[in-house]
Enzyme design. Structure first.
Site, mmCIF file in Angstrom:
data_model
loop_
_atom_site.group_PDB
_atom_site.id
_atom_site.type_symbol
_atom_site.label_atom_id
_atom_site.label_comp_id
_atom_site.label_asym_id
_atom_site.label_seq_id
_atom_site.Cartn_x
_atom_site.Cartn_y
_atom_site.Cartn_z
ATOM 1 N N TRP A 25 0.831 -1.221 0.000
ATOM 2 C CA TRP A 25 0.000 0.000 0.000
ATOM 3 C C TRP A 25 0.858 1.261 0.000
ATOM 4 O O TRP A 25 1.864 1.332 0.712
ATOM 5 C CB TRP A 25 -0.858 -0.022 1.258
ATOM 6 C CG TRP A 25 -1.490 1.305 1.587
ATOM 7 C CD1 TRP A 25 -0.918 2.326 2.292
ATOM 8 C CD2 TRP A 25 -2.796 1.742 1.221
ATOM 9 N NE1 TRP A 25 -1.800 3.377 2.388
ATOM 10 C CE2 TRP A 25 -2.953 3.040 1.745
ATOM 11 C CE3 TRP A 25 -3.857 1.159 0.507
ATOM 12 C CZ2 TRP A 25 -4.133 3.770 1.582
ATOM 13 C CZ3 TRP A 25 -5.022 1.894 0.348
ATOM 14 C CH2 TRP A 25 -5.159 3.179 0.869
ATOM 15 N N MET A 26 0.451 2.290 -0.769
ATOM 16 C CA MET A 26 1.131 3.592 -0.773
ATOM 17 C C MET A 26 0.122 4.703 -0.499
ATOM 18 O O MET A 26 -0.950 4.716 -1.095
ATOM 19 C CB MET A 26 1.766 3.804 -2.148
ATOM 20 C CG MET A 26 2.205 5.221 -2.446
ATOM 21 S SD MET A 26 2.758 5.439 -4.162
ATOM 22 C CE MET A 26 4.354 4.687 -4.101
ATOM 23 N N ASN A 27 0.487 5.640 0.405
ATOM 24 C CA ASN A 27 -0.241 6.923 0.404
ATOM 25 C C ASN A 27 0.739 8.079 0.320
ATOM 26 O O ASN A 27 1.590 8.051 -0.591
ATOM 27 C CB ASN A 27 -1.341 7.024 1.468
ATOM 28 C CG ASN A 27 -0.973 6.818 2.905
ATOM 29 O OD1 ASN A 27 -0.760 5.700 3.332
ATOM 30 N ND2 ASN A 27 -0.910 7.873 3.673
ATOM 31 N N ASP A 28 0.668 9.070 1.151
ATOM 32 C CA ASP A 28 1.365 10.359 0.945
ATOM 33 C C ASP A 28 2.820 10.281 0.458
ATOM 34 O O ASP A 28 3.598 9.486 0.982
ATOM 35 C CB ASP A 28 1.484 11.127 2.264
ATOM 36 C CG ASP A 28 0.226 11.137 3.079
ATOM 37 O OD1 ASP A 28 -0.783 10.615 2.630
ATOM 38 O OD2 ASP A 28 0.273 11.684 4.196
ATOM 39 N N TRP A 52 -3.964 0.034 4.044
ATOM 40 C CA TRP A 52 -3.272 0.859 5.039
ATOM 41 C C TRP A 52 -2.984 -0.003 6.265
ATOM 42 O O TRP A 52 -3.848 -0.764 6.718
ATOM 43 C CB TRP A 52 -4.152 2.060 5.410
ATOM 44 C CG TRP A 52 -3.411 3.119 6.164
ATOM 45 C CD1 TRP A 52 -2.671 4.124 5.620
ATOM 46 C CD2 TRP A 52 -3.335 3.278 7.583
ATOM 47 N NE1 TRP A 52 -2.135 4.897 6.612
ATOM 48 C CE2 TRP A 52 -2.524 4.398 7.836
ATOM 49 C CE3 TRP A 52 -3.857 2.577 8.665
ATOM 50 C CZ2 TRP A 52 -2.236 4.855 9.118
ATOM 51 C CZ3 TRP A 52 -3.571 3.025 9.954
ATOM 52 C CH2 TRP A 52 -2.765 4.155 10.169
ATOM 53 N N PHE A 87 4.827 7.985 10.452
ATOM 54 C CA PHE A 87 3.893 8.771 9.640
ATOM 55 C C PHE A 87 4.646 9.794 8.781
ATOM 56 O O PHE A 87 5.868 9.875 8.803
ATOM 57 C CB PHE A 87 2.874 9.459 10.558
ATOM 58 C CG PHE A 87 1.643 8.615 10.843
ATOM 59 C CD1 PHE A 87 1.664 7.232 10.726
ATOM 60 C CD2 PHE A 87 0.448 9.210 11.229
ATOM 61 C CE1 PHE A 87 0.528 6.459 10.972
ATOM 62 C CE2 PHE A 87 -0.699 8.456 11.487
ATOM 63 C CZ PHE A 87 -0.661 7.084 11.360
ATOM 64 N N SER A 88 3.884 10.612 8.072
ATOM 65 C CA SER A 88 4.458 11.490 7.043
ATOM 66 C C SER A 88 5.458 12.501 7.590
ATOM 67 O O SER A 88 5.403 12.886 8.765
ATOM 68 C CB SER A 88 3.341 12.232 6.316
ATOM 69 O OG SER A 88 2.694 11.342 5.446
ATOM 70 N N TRP A 293 -8.839 8.824 0.193
ATOM 71 C CA TRP A 293 -9.199 7.839 1.226
ATOM 72 C C TRP A 293 -10.495 7.120 0.921
ATOM 73 O O TRP A 293 -10.685 6.003 1.346
ATOM 74 C CB TRP A 293 -9.253 8.515 2.600
ATOM 75 C CG TRP A 293 -7.895 8.897 3.067
ATOM 76 C CD1 TRP A 293 -7.399 10.161 3.166
ATOM 77 C CD2 TRP A 293 -6.819 8.025 3.447
ATOM 78 N NE1 TRP A 293 -6.094 10.120 3.583
ATOM 79 C CE2 TRP A 293 -5.712 8.827 3.777
ATOM 80 C CE3 TRP A 293 -6.690 6.648 3.542
ATOM 81 C CZ2 TRP A 293 -4.493 8.293 4.195
ATOM 82 C CZ3 TRP A 293 -5.473 6.116 3.957
ATOM 83 C CH2 TRP A 293 -4.396 6.930 4.283
HETATM 84 C C1 FRU Z 1 -2.467 12.052 5.169
HETATM 85 C C2 FRU Z 1 -2.121 11.262 6.440
HETATM 86 C C3 FRU Z 1 -1.096 12.015 7.266
HETATM 87 C C4 FRU Z 1 -0.455 10.923 8.051
HETATM 88 C C5 FRU Z 1 -0.446 9.786 7.055
HETATM 89 C C6 FRU Z 1 -0.612 8.421 7.666
HETATM 90 O O1 FRU Z 1 -2.952 11.265 4.129
HETATM 91 O O2 FRU Z 1 -3.304 11.019 7.191
HETATM 92 O O3 FRU Z 1 -1.625 13.056 8.054
HETATM 93 O O4 FRU Z 1 0.823 11.251 8.493
HETATM 94 O O5 FRU Z 1 -1.510 10.029 6.153
HETATM 95 O O6 FRU Z 1 -0.414 7.419 6.703
#
Ligand code: FRU
Length: 465
Positions: A25-28, A52, A87-88, A293
Site C-alpha cells: 500500500w502507498m499513500n502520501d 493501510w 507517519f508522514s 481515502w
Molecule cells: C495524510 C495522512 C497524514 C499521516 C499519514 C498516515 O494522508 O493522514 O496526516 O501522516 O496520512 O499514513
C-alpha cells in the site's frame, strides 16, 4: 467464460511511468529531496498488504525524475518513539547527510484507532539508502496545551541560518492549524507559535494534514490538506482537500498577511497530501497521492494500492498556482501515434494505455471530450462550456458526483491528457487547472463531440520507459 469479463481480467492497472508500489500500500509522498545526484521520493507504505497498516517509509530515487529505482524500505515502525507507525514527514540535507523528519504514531490501546498520540523524530543516512534513527528522539515530544492529539507531518526547511518546521495540527476548539517551530542546530526545537489557522471550519477545515511552506516569486504559499471542509456546489467535493493559501509573510514575527482564501489545487477525484521540493535548477516540484481515502482501489486484487501523480512544476501567476507536467516528460515519448485536425464524432486515437494526447483548440464553442473503453462505454467525459468558461468532468465510477473548474477566458484552449493504465491527468491551459483521476478499464479511445465545426488539432504519443 463471459467475454467482457475476460477483457477486464487481463488488464493490469499497474502504471508504466508513475511511481507506484510493486506490492503493498502507498499513500502520501514524504521526504522529497535532491541528495548526492539523485531525486528521492519516500512515501507512506505498508509492505505486507495492499491496505493501510502500520506505516513505513517506502523509497525510490531517480536521476531524471522519470526513471525510478526501487530502494529498500527506509524506515519501519517499532521503536519506542514510533511504535505504531512512521507517519508522514520531510527531508533535508545537512553536513553531507540526508536527514528525515517524521511523525511517530502511538496508540494508547491498539483496539481503538481513534485514541493516539504523536511526536516528531529524526533519522539520517550517509548514502541516501540505509537510514538510522537519531538516538535522542523525539525532537518534539508532544503538542502544545491548546491542541488536540492531531499533531503530525513535519515539513522542514532552512532559511538564513536557521531551521524551521511547519506541523499539521488541530486546536482544542477544532480548527485546522499550522504550527511553526525553529532551531539553530536541527536537534533542539522551540515552538514559535501559529503560522496560520483555519478562520472558519466549514471552508478551511478542522485539521490540517501535510503542510508545506515556501515562497515563489516572493509570494508565500502555505500548502496543506485540510480535513472537515464542507462540500460547496462546485468546490471541495472530495472527502478531504488539498490546496493553498497565498499571501505575505514576516519570518521575524511569524505573521502571515493578506492571505487568500483556501484555493483547491487540483479539481479531480484523486489528489491528496501534496508536498514539494526545490530542484537544483530552482524549480518547485510537487508530488501528491493520486488517490483518495474514499477511493475504490481496484488494483488491490493485483497486490498493490495507491500511486503518485506525475511530478509537476509549480508556477505562480496572479496569486494562482499552475501545475505543469515537468518538461522531462517529453523524454518518455516512444512513438508518435497519430496527429491531425479535430473532427467531431470520430475516434481520434484508440487503444491508449500509456500515452499523452494534446489538443489545441482555437476559441471555441462548447464541446465534449470522451474517453471510452474498448466496448465504447464512457469512462471519463470532459465537457467545456464556452459561455461560463467551465470544465465539467464526469466519471463512470463516480455517478452524480462530477467535478468542475472555471478557467480564465482565452483565445485558445490547450489540453494535455496523460494516460497511464489506471490514471488520467488532464492539464488545462498549461496547468491553470488540472483533473487527476484514477479509472479501471481496458485501454482507452479518445474522441471529441461538438455540434459545430471545431478549429483545432491533436497529437498522440505513446509513452514508455
Ligand atoms: C495524510 C495522512 C497524514 C499521516 C499519514 C498516515 O494522508 O493522514 O496526516 O501522516 O496520512 O499514513
Amino acid at each position: 467464460m463471459n467475454k467482457t469479463k475476460d477483457i477486464d481480467e487481463k488488464v493490469s492497472y499497474h502504471p508504466e511511468y508513475h511511481i507506484a508500489p510493486v506490492k503493498g500500500w502507498m499513500n502520501d509522498p514524504n521526504g522529497l529531496v535532491f541528495f548526492k545526484g539523485y531525486y528521492h521520493v519516500f512515501f507512506q507504505y505498508y509492505p505486507h498488504k495492499p491496505e493501510w497498516g502500520p506505516m513505513h517509509w517506502g523509497h525510490k530515487r531517480s536521476k531524471d525524475l522519470i526513471h525510478w529505482e526501487e530502494l529498500p524500505v527506509a524506515l519501519a515502525p517499532g521503536n519506542v518513539e514510533d511504535e505504531d507507525g512512521v507517519f508522514s514527514g520531510s527531508a533535508i540535507v545537512k553536513d553531507e547527510k540526508l536527514w528525515l523528519v517524521y511523525t511517530g504514531h502511538h496508540y494508547y490501546d491498539k483496539k481503538d484507532k481513534n485514541k493516539f498520540w504523536q511526536n516528531q523524530n529524526l533519522a539520517y543516512s550517509e548514502d541516501g539508502i540505509s537510514f538510522r534513527k537519531y538516538e535522542y528522539n523525539p525532537i518534539i515530544s508532544g503538542p502544545p496545551m491548546d491542541s488536540t492529539h492531531h499533531f503530525r507531518d513535519p515539513k522542514i526547511w532552512r532559511h538564513d541560518d536557521k531551521f524551521y518546521i511547519v506541523l499539521g495540527n488541530q486546536t482544542q476548539n477544532l480548527n485546522g492549524r499550522a504550527l511553526r517551530y525553529s532551531s539553530d542546530d536541527m536537534f533542539h526545537w522551540r515552538l514559535d507559535g501559529t503560522l496560520a489557522q483555519s478562520r472558519c471550519t466549514k471552508i478551511e477545515g478542522n485539521m490540517w494534514e501535510c503542510p508545506d511552506f515556501f515562497a515563489i516569486n516572493n509570494k508565500f504559499i502555505l500548502l496543506c490538506s485540510p480535513m472537515g471542509i464542507e462540500n460547496q456546489e462546485h468546490k471541495f467535493k472530495n472527502l478531504f482537500q488539498t490546496g493553498y493559501f497565498v499571501g505575505k509573510y514576516n519570518y521575524k514575527n511569524n505573521v502571515c498577511r493578506d492571505s487568500s482564501d483556501f484555493l483547491e489545487l487540483d479539481s479531480g477525484h484523486d489528489f491528496y497530501a501534496a508536498q514539494t521540493m526545490l530542484a537544483p535548477d530552482g524549480r518547485r516540484i510537487l508530488f501528491a497521492w493520486a488517490s483518495m481515502w474514499e477511493s475504490e482501489f481496484k488494483e488491490q486484487r493485483e497486490g498493490w494500492a495507491g500511486m503518485m501523480c506525475l511530478p509537476r512544476n509549480l508556477i505562480e501567476k496572479n496569486n494562482h498556482l499552475y501545475m505543469q507536467p515537468i518538461s522531462e516528460m517529453n523524454n518518455l515519448r516512444t512513438k508518435l501515434l497519430n496527429r491531425g485536425k479535430l473532427v467531431s464524432g470520430t475516434i481520434l486515437s484508440r487503444n491508449l494505455s500509456a500515452a499523452e494526447v494534446s489538443f489545441t483548440i482555437k476559441k471555441s464553442l462548447s464541446f465534449t471530450i470522451i474517453l471510452n473503453d474498448n466496448r465504447q462505454h464512457r469512462i471519463l467525459t470532459l465537457h467545456y462550456n464556452n459561455e461560463k468558461n467551465v470544465f465539467t468532468l464526469s466519471h463512470v465510477d463516480h455517478k452524480d458526483d462530477d467535478r468542475y473548474v472555471k478557467i480564465n477566458s482565452s483565445d485558445y484552449l490547450k489540453l494535455d491528457f496523460f494516460i497511464d493504465k489506471s490514471s488520467v491527468e488532464i492539464f488545462i491551459q498549461n496547468g491553470e487547472a488540472v483533473f487527476t483521476e484514477r479509472y479501471y478499464a481496458s485501454p482507452l479511445g479518445i474522441s471529441i463531440l461538438a455540434n459545430h465545426k471545431i478549429n483545432g488539432e491533436f497529437v498522440t504519443y505513446a509513452l514508455g520507459m
